[in-house]
Enzyme design. Structure first.
Site, PDB file in Angstrom:
ATOM      1  N   ASP A 166      -3.796  -7.628   9.630  1.00  0.00           N
ATOM      2  CA  ASP A 166      -2.747  -7.183  10.546  1.00  0.00           C
ATOM      3  C   ASP A 166      -2.886  -5.690  10.864  1.00  0.00           C
ATOM      4  O   ASP A 166      -2.424  -5.230  11.914  1.00  0.00           O
ATOM      5  CB  ASP A 166      -1.353  -7.497   9.999  1.00  0.00           C
ATOM      6  N   LEU A 218      -2.986  -2.264  -1.684  1.00  0.00           N
ATOM      7  CA  LEU A 218      -2.679  -3.506  -2.383  1.00  0.00           C
ATOM      8  C   LEU A 218      -3.110  -4.617  -1.445  1.00  0.00           C
ATOM      9  O   LEU A 218      -2.500  -4.842  -0.399  1.00  0.00           O
ATOM     10  CB  LEU A 218      -1.190  -3.617  -2.690  1.00  0.00           C
ATOM     11  N   ALA A 219      -4.185  -5.310  -1.776  1.00  0.00           N
ATOM     12  CA  ALA A 219      -4.778  -6.293  -0.874  1.00  0.00           C
ATOM     13  C   ALA A 219      -3.950  -7.578  -0.872  1.00  0.00           C
ATOM     14  O   ALA A 219      -3.783  -8.220  -1.917  1.00  0.00           O
ATOM     15  CB  ALA A 219      -6.215  -6.589  -1.284  1.00  0.00           C
ATOM     16  N   VAL A 220      -3.446  -7.966   0.303  1.00  0.00           N
ATOM     17  CA  VAL A 220      -2.620  -9.164   0.444  1.00  0.00           C
ATOM     18  C   VAL A 220      -3.167 -10.090   1.524  1.00  0.00           C
ATOM     19  O   VAL A 220      -3.193 -11.302   1.369  1.00  0.00           O
ATOM     20  CB  VAL A 220      -1.152  -8.770   0.762  1.00  0.00           C
ATOM     21  N   GLY A 230       2.495  -2.078   4.611  1.00  0.00           N
ATOM     22  CA  GLY A 230       3.460  -3.106   4.970  1.00  0.00           C
ATOM     23  C   GLY A 230       2.816  -4.369   5.498  1.00  0.00           C
ATOM     24  O   GLY A 230       1.634  -4.630   5.270  1.00  0.00           O
ATOM     25  N   GLU A 231       3.615  -5.139   6.200  1.00  0.00           N
ATOM     26  CA  GLU A 231       3.155  -6.396   6.786  1.00  0.00           C
ATOM     27  C   GLU A 231       3.785  -6.566   8.165  1.00  0.00           C
ATOM     28  O   GLU A 231       4.988  -6.335   8.339  1.00  0.00           O
ATOM     29  CB  GLU A 231       3.566  -7.599   5.924  1.00  0.00           C
ATOM     30  N   SER A 262      12.625 -12.019  -1.504  1.00  0.00           N
ATOM     31  CA  SER A 262      13.885 -11.552  -2.068  1.00  0.00           C
ATOM     32  C   SER A 262      15.039 -11.844  -1.120  1.00  0.00           C
ATOM     33  O   SER A 262      14.860 -11.886   0.105  1.00  0.00           O
ATOM     34  CB  SER A 262      13.806 -10.039  -2.331  1.00  0.00           C
ATOM     35  N   CYS A 284       0.791  -1.215   0.000  1.00  0.00           N
ATOM     36  CA  CYS A 284       0.000   0.000   0.000  1.00  0.00           C
ATOM     37  C   CYS A 284       0.829   1.274   0.000  1.00  0.00           C
ATOM     38  O   CYS A 284       2.041   1.266   0.101  1.00  0.00           O
ATOM     39  CB  CYS A 284      -0.973   0.014   1.177  1.00  0.00           C
TER      40      CYS A 284
END
Length: 619
Positions: A103, A51-53, A79-80, A379, A2
């Site tokens: 979250d 950005l849906a995760v 973020g996450e 990554s 996001c």
């Protein structure tokens, strides 16, 4: 992932100012292609692009906390947080109820439970803003390593903030302008924490908190690298590195959308991919999907040099066979790398001229191709900074030099010479600026009593990489991936791993006489021998002479016109640089003379097309 943006103004009712916030949020559309929203309440306005995760339906933002019909706090979050499930269980035991499975709500509730100290409980990559309606205060928080960007601009009665420069400069009160110090950051490769290049903008420090109230702006840190005595023996250290890596990769597999891994055939990305493959096999029975980048004819054209010893393709193939990955190569040519659309998209994503040139364009094209197949990628970024992978960690001259250790390859690869040739080294007084920033960095490094001079120096070099160089790489990866709506996760930035490995003695990090000894020992059972024994090789760069020729033509056109860059450079020196024989600029990378040419082209476009003004104080 996001993008966030917002405005606090203690002198205005922001419910009456919608156009400004909407313009700021609109610049974040690439970071959040799935949804957008705004919240306004008196002196604060928060915006979000999503950005849906995780929790695709329930995680919409900005998100408000509701208690007894009141709204004590609102969050806009990017973020996450990988330990959100454990935190949610703990918060439930303390009486908190949850409306979503996201979250984001856990972070918001954690703030309500623990106040400002909640940030130290989070494990993840994040940047967020919380507006506390009870105290009328704003809290800006960034993750420990600075994986997620967050910038702000202090106004006369509050603050503007956003995930990227462009979110802030979209506000009519802020001009996109760069002064001499900003250009010194662009060309000097100092990567000063907190310096946002554009005049008047600041970056929230990694591990930092910025609190905004009617009394002004207060900055603090909830985390920084600390020196501690390492008491584990070698076997225990190797085992602990493996255990932390296994745990962090497992946590970072959590996703409600397709996930993949970036694979270069090097130790770092192969180790992450192998651990992800094991985790996915246990959880879902699926193969890990992998992607790599290559150039047309690269393996045939490749010639070893001081930076790259071997092409990636054969090692990628070995890793894919050994791990059993579902793999795809993304193969690019010069037309892709030289496309004005691609170069413009990258420059706008970075909000800055490129530092590594074609590497950034190929990274964009790689991420764009991946995004059509996946939404989240793992990554191997940051392993070199953490475990000591770069050649200058092991070069006595670089270790002894009283400057940033990556400035020796900068000099050897011709970058400093090119800057001198065009007059920028002296014109921007880069030598003095770099020296000043280096002394400031050294002064903040935490000492460890009883450490030998050799170990103390390697601690300094590790610290410089983990607080300067890695932030540049993380920002590059975040900006370019989010430009196409791809979330990239970096397991080697888990703060538990960073704290542990940073304090392991250098003699232990090189116990087998090579770079990244601890990582190799911790993961060698997962990998083919070819990769275990492979020497460090950076992200690939094209060696095609035709690419250099095309750059020369563009710089020659710039030199013969009315570019604003010509107010900064020595025209005769620029023409002299171009008169050097073909092949002079065939080697790319951030230190090279070729990268200087790329930066000059980008600087011209940055000013002319993106509207950045060259401010006073620049000759």
């Amino acid at each position: 992932m996001c993008g966030i943006a917002g405005w606090v103004s203690y002198g205005r009712d922001l419910t009456r100012h919608s156009e400004e916030l909407e313009a700021m949020v609109a610049t974040m559309a690439c970071r959040g292609p799935d949804a957008g929203g705004v919240w306004r309440g008196g002196h604060a306005a928060l915006g979000h692009r999503r950005l849906a995760v995780i929790d695709l339906e329930g995680g919409r933002q900005p998100m408000v906390a509701e208690d007894g019909g009141q709204v004590p706090a609102v969050i806009s979050y990017s973020g996450e947080v990988y330990n959100f499930r454990e935190l949610r269980d703990e918060l439930r035991s303390r009486g908190h109820a949850f409306r979503t499975a996201s979250d984001t709500e856990v972070v918001l509730r954690a703030y309500l439970e623990w106040g400002e100290g909640f940030a130290a409980r989070l494990n993840g990559m994040f940047a967020f803003a919380i507006w506390d309606t009870r105290t009328q205060e704003l809290l800006l928080v960034r993750d420990r390593l600075g994986v997620k960007p967050l910038f702000y601009h202090v106004t006369e009665d509050g603050v503007l903030f956003g995930s990227e420069h462009k979110a802030i400069t979209a506000h009519p009160a802020v001009e996109a302008a760069v002064d001499a110090d900003g250009l010194r950051e662009v060309f000097g490769l100092t990567m000063t924490p907190g310096h946002a290049v554009l005049r008047g903008l600041r970056e929230v420090l990694p591990g930092g908190i910025v609190r905004v109230s009617r009394d002004g702006v207060r900055r603090s840190r909830y985390w920084r690298l600390e020196s501690r005595r390492h008491t584990d023996d070698l076997a225990t250290t190797v085992r602990t590195v493996r255990e932390i890596l296994e745990d962090t990769v497992r946590r970072q597999l959590i996703s409600d959308v397709p996930l993949c891994s970036l694979l270069s055939g090097g130790l770092d990305s192969s180790a992450v991919t192998a651990l992800a493959a094991r985790g996915l096999a246990e959880e879902t029975g699926e193969k890990v999907r992998t992607f790599s980048v290559d150039f047309v004819g690269h393996s045939e054209r490749f010639r070893p040099n001081a930076v790259w010893e071997s092409p990636d393709a054969p090692f990628v193939a070995d890793a894919v066979r050994h791990i059993g990955a579902d793999h795809e190569d993304i193969v690019l040519d010069n037309a892709d790398l030289l496309s004005p659309d691609v170069r413009g998209a990258v420059r706008r994503a970075l909000d800055l001229p490129t530092v590594t040139g074609d590497m950034e364009y190929s990274l964009y094209l790689l991420f764009k191709a991946i995004r059509s197949r996946s939404t989240v990628a793992l990554s191997g970024e940051s392993a070199d900074e953490l475990f000591g992978g770069y050649s200058h960690f092991h070069d006595p001259e670089a270790v002894r030099s009283a400057t940033f250790p990556w400035h020796l390859p900068y000099r050897r690869a011709g970058g400093q010479d090119a800057l001198r040739a065009v007059g920028l080294w002296d014109g921007l007084e880069l030598g003095d600026y770099i020296d000043q920033r280096y002394k400031e960095a050294i002064a903040e490094i935490p000492d460890l009593d009883g450490e030998s001079p050799e170990e103390a120096r390697m601690r300094e070099i590790s610290y410089l990489h983990l607080t300067r160089f890695v932030t540049f790489l993380l920002d590059r990866k975040d900006r370019i991936s989010m430009a196409v709506g791809l979330e990239v996760r970096v397991p080697f930035c888990d703060h538990r791993l960073v704290e542990y490995v940073f304090n392991a003695p250098w003699a232990m990090k090189t116990f087998d006489g090579r770079e990244k000894s601890l990582l190799r020992a911790a993961t060698e059972d997962l990998l083919p021998r070819s990769i275990v024994e492979r020497k460090k090789s950076p992200y690939p760069s094209t060696q095609d002479l035709n690419y250099e020729i095309a750059l020369r033509e563009r710089v020659a056109a710039l030199a013969g016109g009315d570019s604003p860059v010509l107010d900064l450079v020595d025209r005769r020196g620029l023409r002299g640089l171009l008169d050097r024989p073909p092949g002079t600029f065939s080697i790319g990378g951030p230190y090279s003379a070729r990268a200087v040419l790329e930066r000059l082209i980008d600087l011209d476009q940055w000013v002319r097309e993106d509207g950045v003004r060259l401010a006073g104080g620049i000759r």
